[in-house]
Design an enzyme around this catalytic site. Structure first.
Site, PDB file in Angstrom:
ATOM      1  N   LYS A  73     -19.453  23.082  34.765  1.00 26.47           N
ATOM      2  CA  LYS A  73     -18.070  23.349  34.342  1.00 26.47           C
ATOM      3  C   LYS A  73     -17.603  24.725  34.807  1.00 26.47           C
ATOM      4  CE  LYS A  73     -18.912  26.012  30.391  1.00 26.47           C
ATOM      5  NZ  LYS A  73     -18.223  27.137  29.774  1.00 26.47           N
ATOM      6  N   THR A  74     -18.506  25.707  34.908  1.00 29.16           N
ATOM      7  CA  THR A  74     -18.095  27.037  35.377  1.00 29.16           C
ATOM      8  C   THR A  74     -17.656  26.981  36.834  1.00 29.16           C
ATOM      9  OG1 THR A  74     -19.642  28.081  33.831  1.00 29.16           O
ATOM     10  CG2 THR A  74     -18.785  29.451  35.605  1.00 29.16           C
ATOM     11  N   ASP A 119     -11.742  28.280  28.318  1.00 28.26           N
ATOM     12  CA  ASP A 119     -13.141  27.858  28.382  1.00 28.26           C
ATOM     13  C   ASP A 119     -13.673  27.658  26.954  1.00 28.26           C
ATOM     14  OD1 ASP A 119     -15.598  27.201  29.401  1.00 28.26           O
ATOM     15  OD2 ASP A 119     -16.196  29.264  29.864  1.00 28.26           O
ATOM     16  N   GLU A 120     -14.661  26.780  26.801  1.00 27.28           N
ATOM     17  CA  GLU A 120     -15.313  26.517  25.499  1.00 27.28           C
ATOM     18  C   GLU A 120     -14.285  26.209  24.408  1.00 27.28           C
ATOM     19  OE1 GLU A 120     -18.365  26.120  25.530  1.00 27.28           O
ATOM     20  OE2 GLU A 120     -19.395  27.541  26.832  1.00 27.28           O
ATOM     21  N   GLN A 168     -20.943  19.912  21.823  1.00 29.73           N
ATOM     22  CA  GLN A 168     -21.593  21.219  21.739  1.00 29.73           C
ATOM     23  C   GLN A 168     -20.840  22.174  20.808  1.00 29.73           C
ATOM     24  OE1 GLN A 168     -23.659  22.763  25.388  1.00 29.73           O
ATOM     25  NE2 GLN A 168     -22.357  21.286  26.446  1.00 29.73           N
ATOM     26  N   ARG A 202     -31.279  22.074  26.682  1.00 33.35           N
ATOM     27  CA  ARG A 202     -31.650  23.363  27.271  1.00 33.35           C
ATOM     28  C   ARG A 202     -32.792  23.194  28.265  1.00 33.35           C
ATOM     29  NH1 ARG A 202     -27.392  24.989  27.234  1.00 33.35           N
ATOM     30  NH2 ARG A 202     -26.948  22.908  26.465  1.00 33.35           N
TER      31      ARG A 202
END
Length: 763
Positions: A45-46, A233-234, A264, A610
């Site tokens: 996504k970044t 973002d987020e 998340q 993770r």
């Protein structure tokens, strides 16, 4: 801008589009109108976000100063700026509105400070200054600060600000949450005092701008015209205040692109509302939804396990992660007998990783609560395994642990002046710097320890009033604790000392998430003491632990909470303590019911994702709390792991039973939580293979799809009143039977809830 166009025009494809998959490209090229980009864990996504920024600048859809790009951390903002800079060159320097919510809001507020009674050079208070100011107001209001701690009021005001509530919005119900209905009044006084000081706290940065945008339409119109494009973002982590602020700014042009993952959202305890991302399409009708589902991080088995767990949540936006990576190893699910064996087993597994030539920097242990780190730290120091704690202090370096140890050191060694200095006014006893200085002067004059000088100064006129009285109580308590140390077990002494000193009560009164964590750490400290023969032996162990720093540059295993791990990734991840009551947290279930259970499940999803190559989930059958063994059953999240993606293994050492935890489906996994019992699927699903005792450790490795026993049917040979034996709790009589779970009245340990596979019949 022209330079960018000239250097890029000859290229068939702009550099920022290279390497992007089709959904990522769509996220970059869909510029107009509202866009929600659902970006699963590890889906790049970044890369998509920075490419979108570069595209807006490269195509001249907006000047850099006309783009509002919001992140949650300074680190994310720096990374965004660096990445965009590599794509578009110096143009990134013209992006004044790329930063965190607070940084951007502060920049806006300095331009319009007078509209809320401030000057443009206002001061932003840190936490210490905020608490000092609130304490002054509490004392002036004649409120008992011990009964109604300052931190409780600070936390409450922060909650109100996160919700976008000004003092006038606080109703009687909300006000009742502090000092019998005085919360709203103190909030108003606090805000008035801040204005007088030309200051604000972090919550005010957004709250003041929210007020300005709502009440000054000209200012709102100015920013709506300025920002041609808004990127966030987020988005799943936004609170109400951030959400309202963004919605106001985007209402005119509606060119807002939000990137996030509802699966998340794990920060409700600091105000985040997953509902914000879930209702994006309602807030912006006609919004385009783009799903980034190709994962570049993890193996198919890891993704399959994580997807299987999160699928049990309701009200999701939905996505299906996939990857082109090799299938890799299945997720390991290991059952161990107790906490110490868990630490030993993890140490063994990590040693295998190290011997295979892999770096310890690529190994992480993720815990649900900070107190869990202690057992691993002690074990790793014993075997020489280098480690580091991320997002917090090492267990024995935490403030509450240092305070507790200082009390114990004063009891154990009267001449320990450093320890006495630390605890003389903790918790607050009204002993200011002058009083402590006088004790020091007497100690130096007489050549005696501070504890002796403190006792002697009570016979003088050096101290008067409340200070003398409180010091007298402390001196008397220390003498009494020393007498008790001769006959009372040192762990029990620590419990009494922490209670009688008021230290435990100090955190109990605070009623915050942080305070609860500190109390859990203190409980773990007392539990750790039980493993040592004496108080002196334990304190010596702590000294050795504190002295063991290791080489900071050497490869180290990372230990951290799951919350701290968000956004990080490791080749091998150990997920420990997956038991009901620990994970999901019983406190979360009790306080939040189904909503909290779903956030705990999102936390499990974050934890599993993770891992790049191997995820190992471990649960223990027993945990020792306050000197008593408590039996545990595996977390309900273990039951939700798809069988085709896991291998289960149960190791039982020290003459334990051969135990295999198997699970069956249930129509309504939330029924127990909805009824308020706090018990979900785990309480219904555990089953075993029977009871077999041996003198050797037993180890079984199998795919759960070939499990011997399914369902929650209990043993046929047990009935109420029968006398049984349990390896840890001894002899007892069966009081209740629920499927394969028993309530047993043990002769020595009291009533315990255990699985029937852990007991054997006795004559």
């Amino acid at each position: 801008m022209n330079q960018i166009a000239q250097t890029s025009a000859p290229q068939a494809e702009p550099p920022y589009l290279r390497g992007l998959n089709p959904p990522q490209r769509e996220a970059v090229l869909t510029t107009d109108g509202p866009v929600l980009i659902i970006a699963g864990a590890g889906t790049g996504k970044t890369a998509a976000l920075t490419a979108r920024l570069a595209h807006l600048i490269f195509t001249k859809k907006a000047w850099p100063s006309e783009i509002l790009s919001v992140t949650f951390t300074n680190k994310a903002a720096r990374e965004m700026r660096e990445r965009v800079g590599r794509l578009v060159g110096d143009a990134v320097e013209g992006m004044p509105w790329l930063g965190t919510f607070h940084a951007i809001a502060a920049k806006m507020l300095r331009r319009h400070a007078e509209l809320v009674g401030l000057q443009s050079n206002f001061t932003i208070l840190d936490t210490d200054d905020q608490l000092r100011l609130l304490k002054q107001l509490i004392l002036a209001a004649d409120i008992d600060e011990k009964r109604f701690p300052t931190r409780s009021l600070a936390g409450l005001i922060d909650q109100w600000k996160n919700k976008g509530l000004v003092p006038a919005d606080i109703d009687a119900g909300e006000s009742e949450r502090y000092a019998n209905g005085r919360g709203g009044e103190l909030y108003q006084q606090y805000q008035t005092r801040l204005i007088a000081l030309n200051a604000c706290d972090f919550g005010d940065l957004l709250l003041h701008m929210l007020v300005i945008l709502k009440t000054h339409r000209d200012v709102l119109a100015q920013y709506q015209q300025r920002f041609k494009y808004i990127m966030v973002d987020e988005y799943q982590d936004t609170n109400s205040s951030q959400y309202l602020w963004l919605r106001l700014l985007a209402q005119e042009r509606k060119n807002i692109a939000c990137v996030g993952d509802d699966d998340q959202s794990i920060y409700s305890w600091r105000g985040a509302q997953v509902e914000n991302i879930l209702k994006f399409e309602r807030d912006f009708p006609g919004a385009k939804v783009i799903r980034l589902e190709q994962n570049y991080r993890s193996t198919p088995h890891i993704l399959g396990a994580a997807s299987g767990v999160i699928a049990n949540n309701g009200g999701r936006l939905g996505k299906q992660l996939w990857t082109e990576r090799d299938v890799g190893e299945k997720v390991k699910v290991i059952g161990v007998w107790d906490g110490p064996e868990e630490a030993r087993r993890v140490g063994e597994e990590i040693d295998i990783v190290r011997r295979s030539g892999k770096s310890l920097d690529e190994v992480a242990i993720l815990v649900r609560a900070q107190h869990q780190t202690r057992e691993f730290e002690d074990r790793f120091i014993a075997i020489g395994m280098p480690y580091k704690i991320v997002g917090g202090f090492r267990f024995y370096e935490r403030a509450e642990i240092r305070d507790a140890l200082a009390y114990l050191r004063v009891v154990n060694q009267p001449a320990d002046d450093l320890a006495f200095e630390r605890i003389v006014n903790v918790p607050k006893r009204g002993l200011g710097d002058k009083a402590v200085a006088r004790i020091h002067q007497l100690a130096r004059a007489t050549g005696t320890p501070l504890t002796t000088a403190a006792a002697r100064i009570l016979d003088t006129d050096e101290l008067t009033g409340a200070a003398k009285k409180s010091l007298g109580r402390l001196v008397g308590d220390i003498a009494r604790w020393r007498d008790m140390a001769a006959s009372l077990p040192h762990a029990e002494l620590a419990r009494q000392l922490l209670d009688e000193s008021g230290y435990t009560a100090m955190y109990q009164a605070e009623k915050s998430v942080e305070a609860t964590g500190r109390l859990e750490n203190l409980s773990e400290l007392v539990r750790a003491m039980e493993e040592y023969d004496s108080l002196g032996a334990f304190l010596e162990h702590v000294s050795l632990v504190m002295d063991n720093e290791g080489g900071a540059q050497d490869p180290q295993v990372t230990i951290m909470t799951i919350h701290a791990a968000k956004g990080l990734e490791y080749d091998t991840v150990f997920l420990v303590g997956w038991e009901e009551g620990l994970f999901p947290s019983q406190r979360s279930l009790d306080e939040g019911g189904v909503k909290s259970l779903e956030e705990e499940r999102r936390l499990a999803y974050v934890a599993i994702t993770r891992a790049r190559r191997l995820a190992v989930i471990i649960h223990a059958a027993n945990r020792r709390i306050y000197g008593q063994w408590n039996s545990s059953i595996p977390s309900r999240f273990v039951a939700e792991l798809p069988a085709e993606h896991i291998d289960t293994e149960t190791t039982m050492s020290g003459g334990a039973s051969l135990w295999q935890a198997n699970w069956s489906d249930r129509a309504d996994p939330f029924a127990d939580v909805a009824r308020g019992t706090g018990r979900g699927p785990g309480w219904q699903r555990a089953s075993g293979t029977g009871s077999t005792f041996s003198n050797k450790p037993a180890r079984v490795v199998e795919s759960r799809s070939s499990a011997i026993s399914l369902g929650n049917k209990g043993r046929d040979d047990l009935s109420l009143g029968m006398r049984v034996f349990h390896q840890k709790f001894g002899y007892g009589a069966i009081a209740e039977i629920e499927g394969n779970k028993l309530e047993i009245d043990f002769e020595s340990a009291g009533r315990k809830r255990v699985m029937d596979t852990f007991v054997t019949l006795t004559p």
